[in-house]
Design a protein around this motif. Structure first.
Motif, short mmCIF file in Angstrom:
data_model
loop_
_atom_site.label_atom_id
_atom_site.label_comp_id
_atom_site.label_asym_id
_atom_site.label_seq_id
_atom_site.Cartn_x
_atom_site.Cartn_y
_atom_site.Cartn_z
N PHE A 26 73.75 -12.02 6.26
CA PHE A 26 75.19 -12.28 6.13
C PHE A 26 75.59 -13.46 7.02
O PHE A 26 76.28 -14.38 6.58
N SER A 27 75.16 -13.41 8.28
CA SER A 27 75.54 -14.45 9.23
C SER A 27 74.98 -15.81 8.81
O SER A 27 75.69 -16.83 8.88
N THR A 218 74.69 -9.85 -1.96
CA THR A 218 75.95 -9.24 -1.52
C THR A 218 76.83 -10.26 -0.81
O THR A 218 78.06 -10.32 -1.04
N ALA A 219 76.22 -11.08 0.03
CA ALA A 219 76.98 -12.11 0.75
C ALA A 219 77.64 -13.08 -0.21
O ALA A 219 78.82 -13.44 -0.06
N ARG A 220 76.89 -13.53 -1.21
CA ARG A 220 77.46 -14.47 -2.17
C ARG A 220 78.53 -13.83 -3.05
O ARG A 220 79.52 -14.48 -3.42
N HIS A 258 62.06 -15.53 7.71
CA HIS A 258 62.85 -16.35 8.63
C HIS A 258 64.28 -16.47 8.12
O HIS A 258 64.62 -17.38 7.36
N HIS A 259 65.13 -15.54 8.55
CA HIS A 259 66.51 -15.51 8.06
C HIS A 259 67.30 -16.77 8.42
O HIS A 259 68.16 -17.20 7.66
N PHE A 260 66.99 -17.38 9.55
CA PHE A 260 67.77 -18.54 10.02
C PHE A 260 67.00 -19.84 9.85
O PHE A 260 67.13 -20.76 10.65
N HIS A 261 66.21 -19.91 8.76
CA HIS A 261 65.40 -21.11 8.53
C HIS A 261 66.25 -22.37 8.39
O HIS A 261 65.81 -23.46 8.73
N HIS A 262 67.48 -22.23 7.89
CA HIS A 262 68.35 -23.39 7.72
C HIS A 262 68.87 -23.90 9.06
O HIS A 262 69.16 -25.11 9.20
#
Length: 267
Positions: A26-27, A218-220, A258-262
């Motif tokens: 989500f974050s 869900t986030a989108r 890796h959730h925060f790959h961006h």
């Protein structure tokens, strides 16, 4: 308006799946995350060593607290390990007039079973009819449809139709367990089957893939996407999370995606 999503799921003490994976997703996607914890697990990248399910009363109280105050745009349901908790979730969502993205978490990536025997029938009876989308992998789709594990896309499509007969608005069957150079997911919305394919990523860092995909959808949805657009976006997000997963040095077993790959610099 701030996009808000709610996850109803179990806690993963190693941070790779469950509530933790959902909130990270989500974050990462710019959505405020709220959570309802259904169970606490003692687990790491090598497996699950203990599960303690919370009482239906406290699960209900958490749902009521969030939905009576926050303007939640979309709800995701993950691990609900027993019949009583499943019934409590269904009752609360009905009372608040909500549907959800249902990720029928039954078996962990490590192979450990997360759902009690009597919970499968309760999940099919109570939660599938409340699902705007169900996102089973191949073993889960087989359990929900009462048929052998699919070995091709045609069987996946038939199982999606059978799950929809239980009341779901749409079904996304994840084909990650199939062999081949592509990882193919099929979305059946009652009118047509939509195919989402990505190149298969070779990595042992795949803990939390199912949770992450459903959380990204869900986030989108919380941001206002149509279902097909949300699935396409989530598929690409998860693919990149797998591509970059080997950059994380976490655990001695099947590490997390890796959730925060961006956001994190590439190794």
């Amino acid at each position: 308006m701030t996009a808000i999503a709610l996850t109803i799921a179990g806690s993963d003490s190693s941070g790779g799946a469950g509530i933790q994976a959902d909130l990270k997703t989500f974050s990462a996607l710019g959505v405020y995350g709220a959570s309802v914890i259904t169970a606490v697990t003692a687990q790491n990248t090598r497996g699950v060593s203990a599960i303690e399910t919370l009482s239906p009363a406290i699960v209900t109280a958490q749902i009521d607290a969030v939905l009576s105050d926050l303007k939640v745009g979309a709800v995701k349901i993950g691990m609900a390990s027993n019949k009583a908790v499943i019934e409590a979730i269904a009752s609360a969502l009905l009372r608040h007039g909500r549907t959800a993205v249902l990720d029928p978490v039954m078996i962990a990536t490590s192979g450990d079973r997360l759902l009690e025997e009597d919970a499968v029938a309760a999940l099919r009876r109570e939660l599938v009819p409340l699902a705007m989308l169900v996102t089973p992998n191949l073993p889960e789709a087989a359990l929900l449809s009462g048929s052998p594990i699919a070995e091709d896309e045609a069987t996946m499509a038939r199982q999606a139709e059978r799950i929809m007969e239980a009341g779901a608005r749409a079904v996304l069957i994840k084909g990650g367990h199939l062999k081949g150079q592509e990882s193919v997911d099929l979305l059946f919305d009652g009118a047509a089957v939509h195919r989402f394919a990505a190149r298969r990523v070779t990595t042992t860092h795949d803990h939390g893939t199912g949770c992450t995909l459903a959380a990204a959808i869900t986030a989108r949805l919380a941001k206002g996407d149509a279902l097909g657009d949300a699935v396409a976006f989530a598929k690409e997000y998860l693919t990149q999370a797998l591509v970059r997963a080997d950059e994380l040095d976490v655990g001695q077993g099947r590490g997390p995606v890796h959730h925060f790959h961006h956001w994190w610099p590439s190794a």
